[in-house]
Write an enzyme that holds these catalytic residues in place. Sequence first.
Site, mmCIF file in Angstrom:
data_model
loop_
_atom_site.group_PDB
_atom_site.id
_atom_site.type_symbol
_atom_site.label_atom_id
_atom_site.label_comp_id
_atom_site.label_asym_id
_atom_site.label_seq_id
_atom_site.Cartn_x
_atom_site.Cartn_y
_atom_site.Cartn_z
ATOM 1 N N ASP A 46 0.834 -1.192 0.000
ATOM 2 C CA ASP A 46 0.000 0.000 0.000
ATOM 3 C C ASP A 46 0.874 1.249 0.000
ATOM 4 O O ASP A 46 1.611 1.501 0.952
ATOM 5 C CB ASP A 46 -0.910 -0.001 1.239
ATOM 6 C CG ASP A 46 -1.785 1.236 1.325
ATOM 7 O OD1 ASP A 46 -2.950 1.153 0.899
ATOM 8 O OD2 ASP A 46 -1.304 2.280 1.809
ATOM 9 N N TYR A 51 3.053 9.959 -0.563
ATOM 10 C CA TYR A 51 4.156 9.352 0.196
ATOM 11 C C TYR A 51 5.495 9.586 -0.510
ATOM 12 O O TYR A 51 6.550 9.417 0.105
ATOM 13 C CB TYR A 51 3.962 7.851 0.374
ATOM 14 C CG TYR A 51 2.722 7.428 1.116
ATOM 15 C CD1 TYR A 51 1.928 8.329 1.825
ATOM 16 C CD2 TYR A 51 2.323 6.089 1.112
ATOM 17 C CE1 TYR A 51 0.791 7.921 2.486
ATOM 18 C CE2 TYR A 51 1.191 5.669 1.787
ATOM 19 C CZ TYR A 51 0.417 6.594 2.466
ATOM 20 O OH TYR A 51 -0.713 6.170 3.121
ATOM 21 N N LYS A 76 -2.946 5.856 -4.183
ATOM 22 C CA LYS A 76 -4.034 6.793 -3.877
ATOM 23 C C LYS A 76 -3.809 8.128 -4.580
ATOM 24 O O LYS A 76 -2.666 8.571 -4.743
ATOM 25 C CB LYS A 76 -4.107 7.039 -2.358
ATOM 26 C CG LYS A 76 -4.091 5.771 -1.523
ATOM 27 C CD LYS A 76 -4.048 6.073 -0.031
ATOM 28 C CE LYS A 76 -3.733 4.830 0.767
ATOM 29 N NZ LYS A 76 -2.283 4.518 0.758
ATOM 30 N N HIS A 109 -7.653 9.630 -1.432
ATOM 31 C CA HIS A 109 -6.923 9.623 -0.166
ATOM 32 C C HIS A 109 -7.715 10.254 0.990
ATOM 33 O O HIS A 109 -7.709 9.756 2.116
ATOM 34 C CB HIS A 109 -5.577 10.332 -0.335
ATOM 35 C CG HIS A 109 -4.520 9.824 0.594
ATOM 36 N ND1 HIS A 109 -3.190 9.713 0.237
ATOM 37 C CD2 HIS A 109 -4.585 9.373 1.863
ATOM 38 C CE1 HIS A 109 -2.496 9.230 1.263
ATOM 39 N NE2 HIS A 109 -3.318 9.026 2.262
ATOM 40 N N LEU A 191 -1.609 -0.362 14.540
ATOM 41 C CA LEU A 191 -0.938 -0.541 15.827
ATOM 42 C C LEU A 191 -0.925 0.753 16.634
ATOM 43 O O LEU A 191 -0.203 0.883 17.616
ATOM 44 C CB LEU A 191 0.506 -1.034 15.618
ATOM 45 C CG LEU A 191 0.634 -2.354 14.843
ATOM 46 C CD1 LEU A 191 2.095 -2.693 14.595
ATOM 47 C CD2 LEU A 191 -0.051 -3.478 15.597
ATOM 48 N N ILE A 230 -2.776 -3.146 7.267
ATOM 49 C CA ILE A 230 -1.524 -2.836 6.562
ATOM 50 C C ILE A 230 -0.495 -2.236 7.522
ATOM 51 O O ILE A 230 -0.212 -1.036 7.480
ATOM 52 C CB ILE A 230 -1.767 -1.890 5.371
ATOM 53 C CG1 ILE A 230 -2.693 -0.719 5.758
ATOM 54 C CG2 ILE A 230 -2.322 -2.635 4.177
ATOM 55 C CD1 ILE A 230 -2.740 0.390 4.718
ATOM 56 N N LYS A 232 3.065 -1.110 9.035
ATOM 57 C CA LYS A 232 4.294 -0.647 8.399
ATOM 58 C C LYS A 232 5.450 -0.770 9.372
ATOM 59 O O LYS A 232 5.274 -0.636 10.587
ATOM 60 C CB LYS A 232 4.162 0.798 7.926
ATOM 61 C CG LYS A 232 4.021 1.816 9.051
ATOM 62 C CD LYS A 232 4.224 3.240 8.559
ATOM 63 C CE LYS A 232 5.663 3.548 8.243
ATOM 64 N NZ LYS A 232 6.511 3.753 9.444
ATOM 65 N N SER A 233 6.612 -1.048 8.837
ATOM 66 C CA SER A 233 7.835 -1.059 9.620
ATOM 67 C C SER A 233 9.004 -1.022 8.654
ATOM 68 O O SER A 233 8.897 -1.509 7.525
ATOM 69 C CB SER A 233 7.932 -2.307 10.503
ATOM 70 O OG SER A 233 9.160 -2.310 11.210
ATOM 71 N N ARG A 238 10.785 -6.818 12.556
ATOM 72 C CA ARG A 238 9.378 -6.473 12.803
ATOM 73 C C ARG A 238 8.527 -6.719 11.568
ATOM 74 O O ARG A 238 7.348 -7.054 11.679
ATOM 75 C CB ARG A 238 9.270 -5.010 13.244
ATOM 76 C CG ARG A 238 9.768 -4.795 14.660
ATOM 77 C CD ARG A 238 9.264 -3.487 15.254
ATOM 78 N NE ARG A 238 9.935 -3.246 16.528
ATOM 79 C CZ ARG A 238 10.574 -2.138 16.844
ATOM 80 N NH1 ARG A 238 10.653 -1.159 15.966
ATOM 81 N NH2 ARG A 238 11.135 -1.980 18.019
ATOM 82 N N ASN A 242 5.314 -9.046 12.045
ATOM 83 C CA ASN A 242 3.958 -8.593 11.750
ATOM 84 C C ASN A 242 3.217 -9.533 10.809
ATOM 85 O O ASN A 242 1.988 -9.501 10.732
ATOM 86 C CB ASN A 242 3.980 -7.189 11.151
ATOM 87 C CG ASN A 242 4.351 -6.123 12.165
ATOM 88 O OD1 ASN A 242 4.311 -6.344 13.367
ATOM 89 N ND2 ASN A 242 4.736 -4.950 11.673
#
Length: 277
Positions: A46, A51, A76, A109, A191, A230, A232-233, A238, A242
């Site tokens: 994603d 971004y 998006k 978005h 999270l 979704i 993220k890391s 991690r 996840n």
Amino acid sequence: MTKVPSITLNNGVAMPQLGFGVWQVPDDEATATVSTALEAGYRSVDTAAVYENEKGTGRALAGSGIPREELFVTTKVWNTDQGYDTTLRAFDASLERLGLDRVDLYLIHWPMPDAGRYVDTYRAMESLLADGRVRAIGVSNFLPEHLERLIGEVGVVPAVNQIELHPQLQQTDARAFHALHSIATESWSPLGQGRGLLEVPTVVAIGRKHGRTPAQVVLAWHLALGLVVIPKSSTPSRIRENLDVFGFELDEEDMAALAALDEGRRLGPDPATFTGL
């Protein structure tokens, strides 16, 4: 390798229930980060125009050796590109940056209701869908009232609404509205952006009970509710952790304890007013 289950969207397209988010990953780091995720077993990625990491993400997809039909790519359209013609141009630019000939899911978005352009934006996306350049279209951060207007004026019900959702913001009303209209709910910041949620004693205790980390407990909660998630890391350990959330199940007591954590508190902007311009 972990096999991620899929959900079926309202147009019949299968979408992995757990994907990899790249918000705040710099473009020059996105290739390595997304490559690590793909190697770990993620097949859904994603991203978004704003971004500014679509190029790096695209390089990882191209270099992965994974057949295109096994990948699910979401991007998006940003707020400044809303409108019919500008959305079509923005999509072409995203596609070029990603190095793809189609995306699997294209989202608005933010609704920006005061601007009044999200219906025209969505109609452009309907044309992309009809042309086969996207496999599914949807929205992000839409409140039920925005969705009601949209559904009343367009021909294709959104397949997905991606919203801020975590145990401290459970979005019960929005989830009920989505279910009524067969719209999949996708959780961003699942999270809680790490701001204390993973240290909440209830979450820690459930993790100890199952021999799992707090993050794995929270991700399992999303999955148990039927949500798309979704995380993220940028940390390889991690990223793998996840994804390792399918070997245990939360019981009714766990789910009830996590339901009690809802505070209705947003970490991100209010969709009713946010413009991000």
